[in-house]
Design a protein around this motif. Structure first.
Motif, PDB file in Angstrom:
ATOM      1  N   GLU A 131       0.830  -1.211   0.000  1.00 32.51           N
ATOM      2  CA  GLU A 131       0.000   0.000   0.000  1.00 32.51           C
ATOM      3  C   GLU A 131       0.861   1.255   0.000  1.00 32.51           C
ATOM      4  O   GLU A 131       0.591   2.210  -0.741  1.00 32.51           O
ATOM      5  N   GLN A 132       1.894   1.260   0.841  1.00 33.55           N
ATOM      6  CA  GLN A 132       2.761   2.436   0.930  1.00 33.55           C
ATOM      7  C   GLN A 132       3.549   2.645  -0.366  1.00 33.55           C
ATOM      8  O   GLN A 132       3.723   3.781  -0.823  1.00 33.55           O
ATOM      9  N   LEU A 133       4.011   1.547  -0.955  1.00 29.20           N
ATOM     10  CA  LEU A 133       4.734   1.656  -2.218  1.00 29.20           C
ATOM     11  C   LEU A 133       3.823   2.165  -3.330  1.00 29.20           C
ATOM     12  O   LEU A 133       4.227   2.981  -4.164  1.00 29.20           O
ATOM     13  N   ASP A 134       2.572   1.687  -3.323  1.00 28.36           N
ATOM     14  CA  ASP A 134       1.612   2.128  -4.333  1.00 28.36           C
ATOM     15  C   ASP A 134       1.302   3.617  -4.207  1.00 28.36           C
ATOM     16  O   ASP A 134       0.896   4.263  -5.183  1.00 28.36           O
ATOM     17  N   GLN A 135       1.496   4.158  -3.009  1.00 27.12           N
ATOM     18  CA  GLN A 135       1.286   5.594  -2.800  1.00 27.12           C
ATOM     19  C   GLN A 135       2.486   6.425  -3.238  1.00 27.12           C
ATOM     20  O   GLN A 135       2.454   7.648  -3.151  1.00 27.12           O
ATOM     21  N   GLY A 136       3.537   5.737  -3.688  1.00 23.68           N
ATOM     22  CA  GLY A 136       4.687   6.446  -4.230  1.00 23.68           C
ATOM     23  C   GLY A 136       5.842   6.632  -3.281  1.00 23.68           C
ATOM     24  O   GLY A 136       6.831   7.301  -3.619  1.00 23.68           O
ATOM     25  N   LEU A 137       5.774   6.038  -2.069  1.00 28.07           N
ATOM     26  CA  LEU A 137       6.881   6.180  -1.126  1.00 28.07           C
ATOM     27  C   LEU A 137       8.079   5.343  -1.576  1.00 28.07           C
ATOM     28  O   LEU A 137       7.924   4.318  -2.239  1.00 28.07           O
ATOM     29  N   SER A 138       9.275   5.779  -1.198  1.00 24.43           N
ATOM     30  CA  SER A 138      10.457   4.966  -1.444  1.00 24.43           C
ATOM     31  C   SER A 138      10.379   3.710  -0.582  1.00 24.43           C
ATOM     32  O   SER A 138       9.651   3.668   0.417  1.00 24.43           O
ATOM     33  N   TYR A 139      11.162   2.682  -0.951  1.00 25.76           N
ATOM     34  CA  TYR A 139      11.100   1.433  -0.200  1.00 25.76           C
ATOM     35  C   TYR A 139      11.461   1.619   1.272  1.00 25.76           C
ATOM     36  O   TYR A 139      10.734   1.115   2.155  1.00 25.76           O
ATOM     37  N   ARG A 297       9.397   7.870  -5.460  1.00 34.57           N
ATOM     38  CA  ARG A 297       9.597   6.480  -5.066  1.00 34.57           C
ATOM     39  C   ARG A 297      11.065   6.073  -5.104  1.00 34.57           C
ATOM     40  O   ARG A 297      11.518   5.253  -4.303  1.00 34.57           O
ATOM     41  N   TYR A 298      11.822   6.628  -6.050  1.00 33.88           N
ATOM     42  CA  TYR A 298      13.228   6.242  -6.200  1.00 33.88           C
ATOM     43  C   TYR A 298      14.116   7.401  -5.771  1.00 33.88           C
ATOM     44  O   TYR A 298      14.168   8.433  -6.421  1.00 33.88           O
ATOM     45  N   THR A 299      14.794   7.193  -4.668  1.00 35.98           N
ATOM     46  CA  THR A 299      15.567   8.261  -4.046  1.00 35.98           C
ATOM     47  C   THR A 299      16.803   8.613  -4.876  1.00 35.98           C
ATOM     48  O   THR A 299      17.257   7.838  -5.726  1.00 35.98           O
ATOM     49  N   ARG A 300      17.340   9.777  -4.582  1.00 37.25           N
ATOM     50  CA  ARG A 300      18.560  10.216  -5.257  1.00 37.25           C
ATOM     51  C   ARG A 300      19.704   9.234  -5.019  1.00 37.25           C
ATOM     52  O   ARG A 300      20.492   8.942  -5.922  1.00 37.25           O
ATOM     53  N   THR A 301      19.795   8.718  -3.798  1.00 34.67           N
ATOM     54  CA  THR A 301      20.852   7.762  -3.483  1.00 34.67           C
ATOM     55  C   THR A 301      20.745   6.512  -4.342  1.00 34.67           C
ATOM     56  O   THR A 301      21.750   6.008  -4.868  1.00 34.67           O
TER      57      THR A 301
END
Length: 407
Positions: A131-139, A297-301
């Motif tokens: 659910e959190q990933l589907d909301q666009g949060l990074s892993y 979702r995909y961080t700079r790092t």
């Protein structure tokens, strides 16, 4: 004789690191310290600001007795792979009794509870994570929120940078049934603070100041006995090294790559290969390329690591293969203290895999897997050297020409 193990990057070695070694050694009542250190590139996908020999010397001057190299295949990977490989190196050295790591809280019991939850993911947790990933949060952010929901553990334990690595160390200790005992030291100073006036300035603040040519302001933040080491590197022009120096090489690699080829690169998922390829249509420096590719979702790092994987042609399948080998291909020594030559003898006698002190002897000691991993290390060192400010010192094959650091 009790031996303490520490996993680190020392990018660069500063007063906070010296404090951590001293406190850990005192707390553990340890006689000696073994350090596993990233080489030319670090876990954030950035180049080490000083070369690995300079950083090794700084560590040996401030409490480390033996410095081992974490191969770039693992050092520039995600937190789980980084931690698993480092823990295996220390365990397979056969000489380390205690694994010590820094953390924001210093609360080992809470971290151990969180690590157990992460190892045994329930269906409820997996659904919350999705659910959190589907909301666009990074892993990392999605995992922290999901774990906080299914437990009483604060999201700070699950999301702060040192805690994230600490949890992975604890998971790795359990995964490999290690004999080493865990120990954590509460981190002093601010991890992300840009200020050089804090009690312990962060490595990030030090790197920022060096990027702005403020080395005279940096030196008071570093152990006094390292000033000559760092100043020599700065004056010769072998440092500082920054990510943007690799922009031309990245453009070259991407212009030769297809989407199918990029899909094989480590951590490239869900169509990221297309964003990466399109980035160079309009972006000509590293900052703009990173800004173009990264998403919520995909961080700079993560993107920095992917770009480094592209430069070094590190494929997901390759990482998986090496992580599933029954033992590490080798343990490479970067340096040791002359007064404790016994530690090198102990390592050579007890290690569960070949020990490298002279890379010219590698063909006689390593199998095909070890030689391939070492070849990647040579490529990474050569790439790093190409970014030295002074072109005179950009010579290839430094892994084979520079000697061990012995103090």
């Amino acid at each position: 004789m009790k031996t303490l193990g520490i996993v680190t990057e020392y990018n660069p070695f500063h007063k906070g690191h010296a404090y951590m070694i001293a406190e850990a050694k005192k707390k553990a009542n340890a006689d000696r310290v073994v350090v596993v250190m990233s080489g030319s590139f670090v876990q954030r996908g950035e180049p080490a600001i000083f070369d690995k020999w300079t950083r090794t010397e700084a560590a040996l001057k401030n409490g480390a007795d033996l410095v081992l190299e974490l191969p770039v295949l693992f050092a520039a990977s995600n937190a789980e792979t980084f931690a698993r490989a480092a823990v295996r190196l220390l365990e397979e050295s056969g000489i380390v009794d205690i694994l010590c790591f820094g953390s924001e809280s210093g609360d080992l019991s809470s971290m151990q509870e969180a690590a157990r939850l992460m190892e045994n993911e329930t269906e409820e947790f997996q659904n919350l994570l999705k659910e959190q990933l589907d909301q666009g949060l990074s892993y990392p952010a999605a995992r922290a929120k999901a774990l906080e929901t299914v437990s009483q553990i604060s999201s700070e334990i699950l999301s702060q940078p040192n805690h994230i690595l600490g949890l992975e160390y604890l998971k790795a200790l359990n995964r490999y049934n290690c004999s080493m005992e865990p120990m954590t030291i509460r981190r002093e100073g601010s991890y992300h603070s840009p200020s050089l006036t804090d009690g312990f300035a962060s490595a990030a603040a030090i790197r920022k100041a060096l990027a702005e040519n403020r080395s005279t302001e940096v030196m008071p933040q570093l152990p006094e006995n390292t000033h000559d080491v760092y100043n020599k590197a700065l004056s010769l022009g072998t440092a500082p090294v920054f990510l943007d120096a690799f922009t031309p090489a990245l453009h070259y690699k991407l212009r030769l790559s297809s989407a199918d080829e990029l899909r094989q690169i480590a951590e490239v998922v869900e169509g990221l290969e297309n964003r990466i390829l399109h980035s160079i249509d309009s972006c000509y420096d590293m900052v703009d390329i990173l800004d173009f590719i990264k998403t919520k979702r995909y961080t700079r790092t993560k993107i920095q690591r992917i770009l480094l994987h592209i430069l070094l042609d590190i494929k997901e399948q390759e990482i998986s293969y090496y992580m599933n080998l029954p033992k590490m291909p080798y343990i490479r020594v970067l340096g040791f203290r002359r007064e404790d030559t016994g530690i090198l003898a102990d390592l050579t006698e007890r290690a569960k895999c070949p020990v490298l002190t002279n890379l010219k002897k590698a063909p006689d000691l390593l199998n095909e897997d070890g030689l391939a991993l070492l070849a990647l290390e040579k490529t990474a060192t050569d790439l790093h050297a190409m970014a030295y400010p002074n072109p005179i010192y950009r010579t290839p094959n430094q892994d084979f020409t520079k000697p061990l650091v012995i103090l």
